[in-house]
Design an enzyme around this catalytic site. Structure first.
Site, PDB file in Angstrom:
ATOM      1  N   LYS A  79      26.235  37.730  39.840  1.00 49.90           N
ATOM      2  CA  LYS A  79      27.274  38.547  40.474  1.00 49.90           C
ATOM      3  C   LYS A  79      27.021  40.022  40.188  1.00 49.90           C
ATOM      4  CE  LYS A  79      30.610  34.809  40.339  1.00 49.90           C
ATOM      5  NZ  LYS A  79      31.720  34.126  39.671  1.00 49.90           N
ATOM      6  N   GLN A 125      35.726  35.008  34.857  1.00 53.17           N
ATOM      7  CA  GLN A 125      34.893  33.824  35.106  1.00 53.17           C
ATOM      8  C   GLN A 125      35.545  32.580  34.513  1.00 53.17           C
ATOM      9  OE1 GLN A 125      31.960  33.723  36.967  1.00 53.17           O
ATOM     10  NE2 GLN A 125      32.156  31.516  36.710  1.00 53.17           N
ATOM     11  N   ASP A 176      38.766  37.390  43.596  1.00 50.13           N
ATOM     12  CA  ASP A 176      38.529  35.941  43.626  1.00 50.13           C
ATOM     13  C   ASP A 176      39.582  35.235  44.485  1.00 50.13           C
ATOM     14  OD1 ASP A 176      36.411  34.563  42.670  1.00 50.13           O
ATOM     15  OD2 ASP A 176      37.217  34.176  40.674  1.00 50.13           O
TER      16      ASP A 176
END
Ligand code: NDP
Length: 280
Positions: A50, A94, A117
């Site tokens: 990422k 994460q 997200d």
């Protein structure tokens, strides 16, 4: 007849190029901060990819790595600092998190304006209400792939196999918002093969290697395989028995190289969208 194979790597590369040109046209540099708690090897790999992908399109990427025994209060304080930081446009924590930390508490703490997200309750609510907002990256990536392949969604019968908050449920919402007739199937669904056979669009997101067999697929259907499963022999396979599906489906995504590359590309897209929404 053999299915048309959708090249997720190429579609993702094109989307990253679009994101890069949007970034180049901005008067400021969008910022993405990824927070990693602990040392899960797979998470470390994801976070590194990422970071690298964000840097390549011109986003200021930063990874904050916290120890596995971080207290929940300390992580929440870190998130509060990122919420308050004007240079940070996107915050991604994460998953999975260590046991002492509540995932819900973390998602509740992220500023929805920076929720790249798409997993905070506000983002989920906006998606359900078909209001503009930041959408979860993997299902958004699937919608890009369907559009790129020219799949007609309005009026089509879609089956989403899996009902997770991360993939299945938002996938079903996006397809519903795009006017498909959507069925959600899961581990308690009766006669799964029959449900699958009715689907013009079949999205598999179960994490069960090669569970969807060729004869579950309606001839000509669009088959999108979200699953990523590592077999004992080291091979990476999806949730669909690819070789069986190939002669029956109309279009299909491979694993790897299908949905996978889209997830990060959509994270970058969301970061720029969030940056523009916040900073004009
Ligand atoms: P979860 O384990 O959270 O959810 C799996 C879903 O599949 C559940 O709803 C479960 O049903 C259902 N399911 C499991 N077994 C069966 C079965 N035998 N029959 C019918 N339904 C079943 O997984 P995720 O949604 O997080 O991920 C799904 C897959 O997608 C995984 O392989 C994951 O690795 C992959 N993935 C890929 C990404 C990418 O970037 N390409 C990103 C995220 C995930 P129930 O609710 O009843 O338990």
């Amino acid at each position: 007849m053999t299915a048309t194979i959708i090249d997720g790597k190429a579609v993702a590369a094109a989307l990253r190029a679009t994101v890069a040109s949007r970034v180049a046209g901005l008067a400021f540099q969008p910022g993405l901060t990824v927070v990693l708690v602990g040392d899960d090897p797979a998470s470390r790999v994801y976070v590194r990819s990422k970071d690298r992908a964000a840097t390549q399109v011109g986003i200021a990427a930063r990874t904050i790595h916290l120890p596995a025994d971080t207290a929940q209060a300390d992580l929440l304080a870190q998130i509060a600092a990122l919420n308050a930081d004007p240079t940070v446009d996107g915050i991604l924590v994460q998953m999975p998190l260590p046991r002492q930390i509540s995932t819900q508490a973390v998602l509740d703490a992220i500023d929805p304006a920076k929720d790249v997200d798409g997993l905070t309750p506000i983002s989920v609510g906006r998606l359900m209400a078909a209001r503009p907002g930041l959408e979860p990256c993997t299902p958004r990536g699937v919608m890009h792939l369907l559009a790129q392949a020219g799949v007609k969604i309005a009026g089509a019968r879609a089956l989403v196999l899996g009902r997770s908050v991360l993939v299945g449920k938002p996938m079903a919402a996006l397809l519903t918002n795009a006017d498909a007739t959507v069925t959600i199937a899961h581990s308690r669904t009766q006669d799964l093969p029959a449900e699958c056979r009715r689907a013009d669009i079949l999205i598999a997101a179960t994490g069960r290697p090669e569970m969807v067999r060729g004869d579950w697929i309606k001839p000509g259907a669009a088959v999108i395989d979200v699953g990523i499963n590592r077999l004992a022999d080291g091979r990476l396979v999806g949730d669909v028995a690819y070789d069986e599906a190939l002669p029956i489906a109309g279009i299909i995504t491979p694993v790897p190289g299908g949905v996978g590359p889209m997830t990060i590309a959509c994270l970058l897209e969301n970061t720029v969208t969030a940056a523009i929404a916040r900073r004009g």
